[in-house]
Design a protein around this motif. Structure first.
Motif, PDB file in Angstrom:
ATOM      1  N   GLU A 196       1.167   7.160  -6.612  1.00 27.57           N
ATOM      2  CA  GLU A 196       0.128   8.177  -6.782  1.00 27.57           C
ATOM      3  C   GLU A 196       0.667   9.574  -6.475  1.00 27.57           C
ATOM      4  O   GLU A 196       0.318  10.550  -7.141  1.00 27.57           O
ATOM      5  CB  GLU A 196      -1.079   7.841  -5.900  1.00 27.57           C
ATOM      6  CG  GLU A 196      -2.178   8.897  -5.875  1.00 27.57           C
ATOM      7  CD  GLU A 196      -2.918   9.100  -7.206  1.00 27.57           C
ATOM      8  OE1 GLU A 196      -2.445   8.592  -8.253  1.00 27.57           O
ATOM      9  OE2 GLU A 196      -3.958   9.792  -7.202  1.00 27.57           O
ATOM     10  N   LEU A 197       1.550   9.669  -5.494  1.00 25.67           N
ATOM     11  CA  LEU A 197       2.135  10.980  -5.195  1.00 25.67           C
ATOM     12  C   LEU A 197       3.009  11.445  -6.363  1.00 25.67           C
ATOM     13  O   LEU A 197       3.066  12.627  -6.681  1.00 25.67           O
ATOM     14  CB  LEU A 197       2.942  10.914  -3.890  1.00 25.67           C
ATOM     15  CG  LEU A 197       2.072  10.692  -2.635  1.00 25.67           C
ATOM     16  CD1 LEU A 197       2.933  10.326  -1.432  1.00 25.67           C
ATOM     17  CD2 LEU A 197       1.226  11.930  -2.320  1.00 25.67           C
ATOM     18  N   ALA A 235       0.845  -1.207   0.000  1.00 29.12           N
ATOM     19  CA  ALA A 235       0.000   0.000   0.000  1.00 29.12           C
ATOM     20  C   ALA A 235       0.876   1.251   0.000  1.00 29.12           C
ATOM     21  O   ALA A 235       0.560   2.244  -0.673  1.00 29.12           O
ATOM     22  CB  ALA A 235      -0.925  -0.010   1.216  1.00 29.12           C
ATOM     23  N   GLN A 236       2.002   1.202   0.714  1.00 30.33           N
ATOM     24  CA  GLN A 236       2.906   2.371   0.721  1.00 30.33           C
ATOM     25  C   GLN A 236       3.517   2.581  -0.660  1.00 30.33           C
ATOM     26  O   GLN A 236       3.694   3.704  -1.118  1.00 30.33           O
ATOM     27  CB  GLN A 236       4.014   2.170   1.753  1.00 30.33           C
ATOM     28  CG  GLN A 236       3.526   2.192   3.186  1.00 30.33           C
ATOM     29  CD  GLN A 236       4.553   1.595   4.134  1.00 30.33           C
ATOM     30  OE1 GLN A 236       5.755   1.702   3.930  1.00 30.33           O
ATOM     31  NE2 GLN A 236       4.077   0.955   5.186  1.00 30.33           N
ATOM     32  N   THR A 237       3.842   1.483  -1.321  1.00 28.24           N
ATOM     33  CA  THR A 237       4.411   1.581  -2.674  1.00 28.24           C
ATOM     34  C   THR A 237       3.402   2.208  -3.629  1.00 28.24           C
ATOM     35  O   THR A 237       3.749   3.105  -4.411  1.00 28.24           O
ATOM     36  CB  THR A 237       4.807   0.165  -3.161  1.00 28.24           C
ATOM     37  OG1 THR A 237       5.756  -0.363  -2.237  1.00 28.24           O
ATOM     38  CG2 THR A 237       5.415   0.195  -4.546  1.00 28.24           C
ATOM     39  N   ALA A 249      -4.947   4.714  -3.415  1.00 26.73           N
ATOM     40  CA  ALA A 249      -5.221   3.317  -3.768  1.00 26.73           C
ATOM     41  C   ALA A 249      -5.519   3.181  -5.257  1.00 26.73           C
ATOM     42  O   ALA A 249      -5.993   2.125  -5.700  1.00 26.73           O
ATOM     43  CB  ALA A 249      -6.392   2.804  -2.944  1.00 26.73           C
ATOM     44  N   ARG A 250      -5.237   4.209  -6.043  1.00 27.94           N
ATOM     45  CA  ARG A 250      -5.522   4.186  -7.487  1.00 27.94           C
ATOM     46  C   ARG A 250      -4.897   2.931  -8.102  1.00 27.94           C
ATOM     47  O   ARG A 250      -3.697   2.683  -7.964  1.00 27.94           O
ATOM     48  CB  ARG A 250      -4.918   5.443  -8.112  1.00 27.94           C
ATOM     49  CG  ARG A 250      -5.288   5.696  -9.553  1.00 27.94           C
ATOM     50  CD  ARG A 250      -4.613   6.985 -10.028  1.00 27.94           C
ATOM     51  NE  ARG A 250      -5.248   8.186  -9.492  1.00 27.94           N
ATOM     52  CZ  ARG A 250      -6.315   8.779 -10.011  1.00 27.94           C
ATOM     53  NH1 ARG A 250      -6.871   8.298 -11.098  1.00 27.94           N
ATOM     54  NH2 ARG A 250      -6.833   9.854  -9.455  1.00 27.94           N
ATOM     55  N   ALA A 251      -5.724   2.155  -8.803  1.00 24.77           N
ATOM     56  CA  ALA A 251      -5.224   0.872  -9.318  1.00 24.77           C
ATOM     57  C   ALA A 251      -4.571   1.044 -10.695  1.00 24.77           C
ATOM     58  O   ALA A 251      -3.499   0.498 -10.964  1.00 24.77           O
ATOM     59  CB  ALA A 251      -6.368  -0.120  -9.398  1.00 24.77           C
ATOM     60  N   ASP A 252      -5.197   1.821 -11.561  1.00 27.54           N
ATOM     61  CA  ASP A 252      -4.721   1.966 -12.936  1.00 27.54           C
ATOM     62  C   ASP A 252      -3.886   3.248 -13.004  1.00 27.54           C
ATOM     63  O   ASP A 252      -4.434   4.325 -13.186  1.00 27.54           O
ATOM     64  CB  ASP A 252      -5.953   2.047 -13.848  1.00 27.54           C
ATOM     65  CG  ASP A 252      -5.561   2.216 -15.304  1.00 27.54           C
ATOM     66  OD1 ASP A 252      -4.440   1.812 -15.672  1.00 27.54           O
ATOM     67  OD2 ASP A 252      -6.374   2.776 -16.067  1.00 27.54           O
ATOM     68  N   ASP A 283     -10.817  10.910 -12.615  1.00 30.58           N
ATOM     69  CA  ASP A 283     -10.674  11.964 -11.585  1.00 30.58           C
ATOM     70  C   ASP A 283      -9.223  12.396 -11.442  1.00 30.58           C
ATOM     71  O   ASP A 283      -8.606  12.255 -10.371  1.00 30.58           O
ATOM     72  CB  ASP A 283     -11.164  11.453 -10.220  1.00 30.58           C
ATOM     73  CG  ASP A 283     -12.675  11.361 -10.166  1.00 30.58           C
ATOM     74  OD1 ASP A 283     -13.332  12.213 -10.804  1.00 30.58           O
ATOM     75  OD2 ASP A 283     -13.188  10.423  -9.535  1.00 30.58           O
ATOM     76  N   PRO A 284      -8.634  12.965 -12.477  1.00 32.58           N
ATOM     77  CA  PRO A 284      -7.186  13.208 -12.481  1.00 32.58           C
ATOM     78  C   PRO A 284      -6.702  14.167 -11.403  1.00 32.58           C
ATOM     79  O   PRO A 284      -5.556  14.075 -10.979  1.00 32.58           O
ATOM     80  CB  PRO A 284      -6.930  13.792 -13.873  1.00 32.58           C
ATOM     81  CG  PRO A 284      -8.242  14.355 -14.303  1.00 32.58           C
ATOM     82  CD  PRO A 284      -9.274  13.466 -13.703  1.00 32.58           C
ATOM     83  N   ASP A 285      -7.583  15.087 -10.949  1.00 34.27           N
ATOM     84  CA  ASP A 285      -7.126  16.061  -9.952  1.00 34.27           C
ATOM     85  C   ASP A 285      -7.327  15.565  -8.524  1.00 34.27           C
ATOM     86  O   ASP A 285      -7.072  16.300  -7.565  1.00 34.27           O
ATOM     87  CB  ASP A 285      -7.839  17.409 -10.161  1.00 34.27           C
ATOM     88  CG  ASP A 285      -7.433  18.034 -11.488  1.00 34.27           C
ATOM     89  OD1 ASP A 285      -6.237  17.962 -11.837  1.00 34.27           O
ATOM     90  OD2 ASP A 285      -8.315  18.567 -12.193  1.00 34.27           O
TER      91      ASP A 285
END
Ligand code: HEM
Length: 416
Positions: free
Chosen positions: A283-284, A276-278, A345-348, A338-340
């Protein structure tokens, strides 16, 4: 069209990038340095431009004079004899040098480095944990990557403060002006690295520079100046980028509008959930990545960029610079839902924060490791961590290629 390169743009470039994606996806603009360049902002166009062999990385494709004046590329790299590095060359030289360094900079070497990164993060936190306040850029995000890369390269402990100083000069002067300060720091680093490589040749160790020398002894030759340029680019590419990953990532997590995401990250830390951290680090990188624009590219011939089936973009003339705007591409609603929205947890999430194609970031495994360890240590060790300033008041450096904060004041419950 929203004005580019103003102070307001440096603070929040994303509205301007949305306008570019919509109205002018391949846009010609005059950069603050006076150089005209094309900005590519849509995801699909950006991805294909990054891998387009019609775009050269060699600054001479554009103008040797502009390069010598530090208007394209890294200031001082030409005068310091550091131009034959991965980000300035095309195949077949690029293929040869990348293969060589990949032999020394292996995923195994990086994975084995995790305890060292953990110790570095803990040591830096120990230094201010009792105070209850800190500037996380200067006291945490900045020193961690420079010590890490020095260790990896094999810079002896007693020289690391000096390298940290020069690296600080590169960052301090890294914004639009003055360029002379960066060039001076680059020259000093070059002198140091040349001497270090010379010393290592007769005293090989287990470090990356020794690995490079060994790899070059196996048939493929690495000249002395190629070795210096390689060590330099590892230091340069691996340093400010990682500072910004830690800085931009911490800022995003501490912004009160992202309270639920922060809680999710803290839970992943408490649970020791490395996966989850990875995902959070990825995402960041997408949401507010360290590299705003990929490094310079230049048209080898007259060409048109843009995905197949599109209306066809403007004609780019041979020699003209092309900057692929990673920060714009990674907020493209045509690719990301929802790009902004920050969604850890974004999967794709095939973001372009590390680039794409043959110049894809060589240090990505190390950057991911440093980002994960640094952020997890911060949120595990400092209770009640919060920003000491309103997120909108934080000052950004306003450079062209990199996106990062000048400072990041925080407070927390002091540890006794
Ligand atoms: C290339 C991003 C950390 C070494 C790149 C590129 C990007 C990037 C976008 C491609 C540039 C282009 O195509 O114009 C990042 C980010 C980092 C990071 C976001 C941190 C979060 C590192 C680290 C190292 C490193 C830690 C090494 C220690 C390199 C090298 C290249 C490169 C050597 C050139 C590769 C080539 O041209 O073949 N990086 N980087 N980077 N990066 Fe990183």
């Amino acid at each position: 069209m929203t004005e580019l390169f103003t102070r307001a743009f440096a603070d929040d470039p994303y509205p301007a990038y949305a306008a570019l994606r919509r109205d002018a996806p391949v846009h010609r603009t005059t950069l603050p340095s006076g150089v005209d360049a094309w900005l590519v902002s849509r995801y699909e166009d950006a991805r294909s431009a990054l891998a387009d062999p019609r775009l050269s990385k060699n600054p001479d494709t554009h103008s040797r004079a502009a390069h010598a004046a530090g208007k394209v590329g890294i200031p001082g790299e030409r005068s310091s004899g550091l131009i034959t590095h991965l980000l300035n060359i095309d195949p077949p030289d690029h293929t040869r040098l990348r293969r060589l360094v990949s032999r020394a900079f292996t995923p195994r070497r990086v994975a084995a480095f995790e305890p060292r990164v953990q110790a570095l993060a803990d040591g830096l936190l120990d230094a201010f944990a009792a105070r209850g306040s800190a500037d996380l850029i200067h006291e945490y995000a900045f020193p961690l990557p420079i010590y890490a890369i020095c260790d990896l390269l094999g810079v002896p402990g007693e020289d690391q403060e000096q390298l940290r100083d020069w690296a600080g000069q590169m960052i301090r002067h890294g914004a639009r002006a003055p360029r002379g300060g960066v060039a001076r720091a680059v020259k000093r680093i070059r002198g140091y690295l040349a001497e270090l490589i010379h010393r290592k040749r007769s005293d090989l160790g287990d470090d990356l520079i020794s690995g490079l020398i060994r790899a070059s002894d196996h048939g493929e030759h690495l000249t002395e100046s190629e070795a210096a340029a390689m060590a330099f680019i590892l230091l340069f590419a691996g340093f400010e980028t990682t500072v910004n990953l830690i800085g931009n990532g911490t800022r995003a997590l501490l912004d009160p509008v992202h309270g639920a995401q922060r809680a999710a990250f803290e839970k992943s830390v408490a649970d020791g959930d490395a996966a989850a951290q990875t995902a959070a680090v990825e995402e960041l990188l997408r949401f507010d990545g360290p590299v705003e624009m990929a490094t310079w590219r230049f048209a080898r011939e007259d060409l048109v960029l843009g995905g197949p089936g599109g209306p066809g973009g403007p004609r780019i003339a041979a020699g003209e610079p092309v900057l692929v705007v990673l920060a714009a591409a990674d907020r493209d609603g045509a690719r990301f839902a929802d790009p902004d929205l920050l969604d850890l947890a974004r999967a794709d999430n095939p973001h372009l924060g590390f680039g794409h194609g043959i110049h894809y970031c060589l240090g990505a495994p190390l950057a991911r490791l440093e980002g994960r360890v640094a952020l997890a240590a911060l949120f595990r060790r400092l209770p009640d961590l919060e920003l000491s300033a309103d997120p909108s008041e934080l000052r950004w450096r306003g450079g062209l290629i990199m996106r990062g904060l000048r400072d990041l004041p925080v407070s927390f419950a002091p540890l006794s």
